[in-house]
Design a protein around this motif. Structure first.
Motif, PDB file in Angstrom:
ATOM      1  N   ASN A 273       0.856  -1.318  -0.014  1.00 13.28           N
ATOM      2  CA  ASN A 273       0.121   0.156   0.078  1.00 13.28           C
ATOM      3  C   ASN A 273       0.836   1.290   0.029  1.00 13.28           C
ATOM      4  O   ASN A 273       2.116   1.131  -0.397  1.00 13.28           O
ATOM      5  CB  ASN A 273      -0.868  -0.290   1.343  1.00 13.28           C
ATOM      6  N   GLN A 274       0.328   2.303   0.143  1.00 10.33           N
ATOM      7  CA  GLN A 274       1.113   3.770   0.204  1.00 10.33           C
ATOM      8  C   GLN A 274       2.201   3.739   1.256  1.00 10.33           C
ATOM      9  O   GLN A 274       3.107   4.008   0.889  1.00 10.33           O
ATOM     10  CB  GLN A 274       0.251   4.752   0.202  1.00 10.33           C
ATOM     11  N   TYR A 275       1.682   3.226   2.431  1.00 11.54           N
ATOM     12  CA  TYR A 275       2.788   3.017   3.448  1.00 11.54           C
ATOM     13  C   TYR A 275       3.872   2.078   2.897  1.00 11.54           C
ATOM     14  O   TYR A 275       5.213   2.687   3.526  1.00 11.54           O
ATOM     15  CB  TYR A 275       2.002   2.568   4.806  1.00 11.54           C
ATOM     16  N   THR A 276       3.847   0.975   2.501  1.00  8.95           N
ATOM     17  CA  THR A 276       4.974   0.176   2.088  1.00  8.95           C
ATOM     18  C   THR A 276       5.819   0.885   1.106  1.00  8.95           C
ATOM     19  O   THR A 276       7.153   0.811   1.154  1.00  8.95           O
ATOM     20  CB  THR A 276       4.336  -1.128   1.375  1.00  8.95           C
ATOM     21  N   LEU A 277       5.173   1.646   0.294  1.00  9.75           N
ATOM     22  CA  LEU A 277       5.800   2.454  -0.837  1.00  9.75           C
ATOM     23  C   LEU A 277       6.724   3.441  -0.341  1.00  9.75           C
ATOM     24  O   LEU A 277       7.952   3.824  -0.729  1.00  9.75           O
ATOM     25  CB  LEU A 277       4.865   2.764  -2.101  1.00  9.75           C
ATOM     26  N   ASP A 278       6.110   4.138   0.600  1.00 10.53           N
ATOM     27  CA  ASP A 278       6.765   5.145   1.489  1.00 10.53           C
ATOM     28  C   ASP A 278       8.008   4.697   2.208  1.00 10.53           C
ATOM     29  O   ASP A 278       9.111   5.426   2.103  1.00 10.53           O
ATOM     30  CB  ASP A 278       6.031   6.026   2.259  1.00 10.53           C
ATOM     31  N   LYS A 281      10.928   3.977  -0.166  1.00  7.92           N
ATOM     32  CA  LYS A 281      11.632   5.229  -0.520  1.00  7.92           C
ATOM     33  C   LYS A 281      12.671   5.605   0.815  1.00  7.92           C
ATOM     34  O   LYS A 281      13.654   5.988   0.399  1.00  7.92           O
ATOM     35  CB  LYS A 281      10.583   6.308  -0.890  1.00  7.92           C
ATOM     36  N   GLN A 306       2.544   0.165  -9.602  1.00  6.39           N
ATOM     37  CA  GLN A 306       2.508   1.141  -8.171  1.00  6.39           C
ATOM     38  C   GLN A 306       3.584   1.885  -7.835  1.00  6.39           C
ATOM     39  O   GLN A 306       3.330   3.211  -7.550  1.00  6.39           O
ATOM     40  CB  GLN A 306       2.100   0.027  -6.983  1.00  6.39           C
ATOM     41  N   GLU A 309       3.029   5.035 -10.205  1.00  4.83           N
ATOM     42  CA  GLU A 309       2.199   5.727  -9.845  1.00  4.83           C
ATOM     43  C   GLU A 309       2.385   6.337  -8.599  1.00  4.83           C
ATOM     44  O   GLU A 309       1.938   7.607  -8.122  1.00  4.83           O
ATOM     45  CB  GLU A 309       0.869   4.953  -9.669  1.00  4.83           C
ATOM     46  N   SER A 310       3.450   5.957  -7.675  1.00  7.58           N
ATOM     47  CA  SER A 310       3.730   6.652  -6.593  1.00  7.58           C
ATOM     48  C   SER A 310       4.418   7.956  -6.703  1.00  7.58           C
ATOM     49  O   SER A 310       4.616   8.783  -5.659  1.00  7.58           O
ATOM     50  CB  SER A 310       4.556   5.764  -5.453  1.00  7.58           C
ATOM     51  N   ASN A 312       7.759   8.324  -7.561  1.00 12.61           N
ATOM     52  CA  ASN A 312       9.101   8.195  -7.157  1.00 12.61           C
ATOM     53  C   ASN A 312      10.100   8.515  -8.252  1.00 12.61           C
ATOM     54  O   ASN A 312      10.660   7.902  -9.077  1.00 12.61           O
ATOM     55  CB  ASN A 312       9.436   6.859  -6.692  1.00 12.61           C
TER      56      ASN A 312
END
Length: 342
Positions: A273-278, A281, A306, A309-310, A312
Motif C-alpha cells: 500500500n502507500q505506506y509500504t511504498l513510502d 523510499k 504501483q 504511480e507513487s 518516485n
C-alpha cells in the motif's frame, strides 16, 4: 419412649423426635430428617464440595445454602401463627436439641437487629477437624436467612468473634443490608471472569511478544552474497513496527558489511500500500546516506505500476524481475563477474 414394635418417639426439652422403622422414617419436629456423623461423614461431604469447587467457592456455596435453609425455617414457623418474638426465643432450644450447638440470641424487632452467639456448633467442629483458620459461613448465613424471613427485610451479618480463631464462642451481628447471597455469587462470577480475562490477556501478550521476537529473527534476514553485495528478502506485510525494525537493523549492520549494493528482494512482499511504498523510499534514501546503492528484484507488473504511480522520480532505482539478474547487475557495476573455475 416406645409406642409399638416399629414406632418410637421421645421429647427432648420440648423437641419431638420420632422413628417409624416400618416406614424407614426419622422425624424431628414432625418433618423428615437424617443423621450424619459430623467429624466423618459430614466432614467428607464438605471436603468433597471444597475439593471440586475450590475453597472460596465452597464457602460461598455453604453461605448461600445456609441462607436459603434459614428462609425455609422462618417460613415454617411463621406458618404456625406464632409470634415472631416467641419463634426467635424458641429457636435456640430447637438447634440445641438438633445438635447444632448452644445458641443464644438477643434481638430487636423494631430495629431489625440481632446478635447470635454459637458455642460448639457442628460447623465449628467440622472446621476444627478440617484445620480451618477462619470462621465457617453456613451458620451465620443460616441465621441471616432466618432473620430475613422473620424481620421481613433483607438481613446480613458480620462476624464479631470466632470460636475457630480461639474465642470462647462465635458471635454474629445481624442488620439490614442490601447484600444477598445472589449478589455475592454474581460478584464472585464477575471477579472470576475478570481474573480469567486478565490471565488470557497476559497469555496473549506473552505469546505476541514471543511471536514478535520470532518474526524479528526470521523476517527479512540480511544475506551477504559477497563482501560488497547484500540481499534482503522482504516477506509478507510491513506495518510500522515491523518496517522500523527492519530499517533500524539494516542500517546498524550496513557499516559492518561495507556493502556497496543492497538488493531488496520483493518477490514475497504482500499487501503493498502507500505506506509500504513510502517505506521503500525511506529505506533507499537511508541506505544511500551510508554509501549503499539499492536494487529492487522480484518486481511484479502490478508492483512496478504501483511504484511508478507513487511518483518516485527523485531516485532512479534499478529494478529486475529475478534475483539472479539483480546480482549480475551489481557485479557488473563493481567490475566483477562469475566465471567457471579453471
Amino acid at each position: 419412649m416406645e409406642t409399638n414394635s416399629s414406632k418410637y418417639e421421645i421429647n427432648v426439652n420440648g423437641s419431638l423426635f420420632d422413628w417409624d422403622l416400618a416406614d424407614a422414617t426419622f422425624r424431628f419436629e414432625n418433618d423428615d430428617v437424617v443423621v450424619f456423623w459430623v467429624n466423618t461423614a459430614f466432614k467428607t461431604l464438605l471436603d468433597s464440595i471444597e475439593e471440586i469447587s475450590g475453597e472460596k467457592s465452597a464457602k460461598l456455596v455453604l453461605e448461600t445454602a445456609g441462607y436459603r435453609t434459614g428462609k425455609i425455617v422462618s417460613k415454617f414457623y411463621l406458618e404456625s401463627n406464632k409470634e415472631k418474638e416467641d419463634i426467635i426465643n424458641h429457636l435456640p432450644n430447637i438447634y440445641l436439641t438438633a445438635g447444632w450447638g448452644k445458641t443464644d440470641v438477643s434481638f430487636c424487632l423494631e430495629e431489625k437487629k440481632a446478635i447470635v452467639r454459637v458455642n460448639s456448633g457442628w460447623e465449628y467442629k467440622i472446621n476444627i477437624a478440617q484445620k480451618k483458620k477462619t470462621e465457617g459461613s453456613f451458620l451465620p448465613g443460616h441465621w441471616a436467612g432466618v432473620l430475613s424471613g422473620l424481620f421481613e427485610t433483607n438481613i446480613w451479618y458480620k462476624v464479631r468473634q470466632s470460636q475457630v480463631q480461639g474465642d470462647q464462642y462465635s458471635e454474629y451481628e445481624f442488620f439490614e443490608s442490601e447484600i444477598t447471597p445472589s449478589q455475592n455469587i454474581n460478584a464472585m462470577i464477575k471477579e472470576r471472569t475478570q481474573s480469567a480475562q486478565k490471565e488470557l490477556e497476559k497469555e496473549i501478550a506473552e505469546q505476541t511478544r514471543v511471536l514478535s521476537e520470532i518474526i524479528k529473527e526470521i523476517s527479512s534476514p540480511i544475506i551477504p552474497v559477497i563482501d560488497s553485495i547484500l540481499v534482503i528478502p522482504l516477506v509478507g506485510r510491513y506495518e510500522e513496527l515491523r518496517a522500523e525494525e527492519l530499517l533500524n537493523r539494516t542500517l546498524m549492520n550496513l557499516p559492518r558489511y561495507k556493502a556497496e549494493y543492497l538488493i531488496l528482494d520483493l518477490t514475497a512482499l504482500k499487501g503493498v500500500n502507500q505506506y509500504t511504498l513510502d517505506f521503500l523510499k525511506k529505506f533507499v534514501r537511508a541506505a544511500s546516506l551510508l554509501g549503499s546503492n539499492c536494487i529492487f528484484v522480484g518486481i511484479s507488473p502490478d508492483l512496478s505500476l504501483q511504484i511508478i504511480e507513487s511518483g518516485n522520480k527523485e531516485t532512479q532505482i534499478p529494478c529486475f524481475s529475478i534475483l539472479q539478474k539483480g546480482i549480475t547487475h551489481a557485479l557488473d557495476q563493481l567490475g566483477l563477474d562469475i566465471s567457471p573455475k579453471k
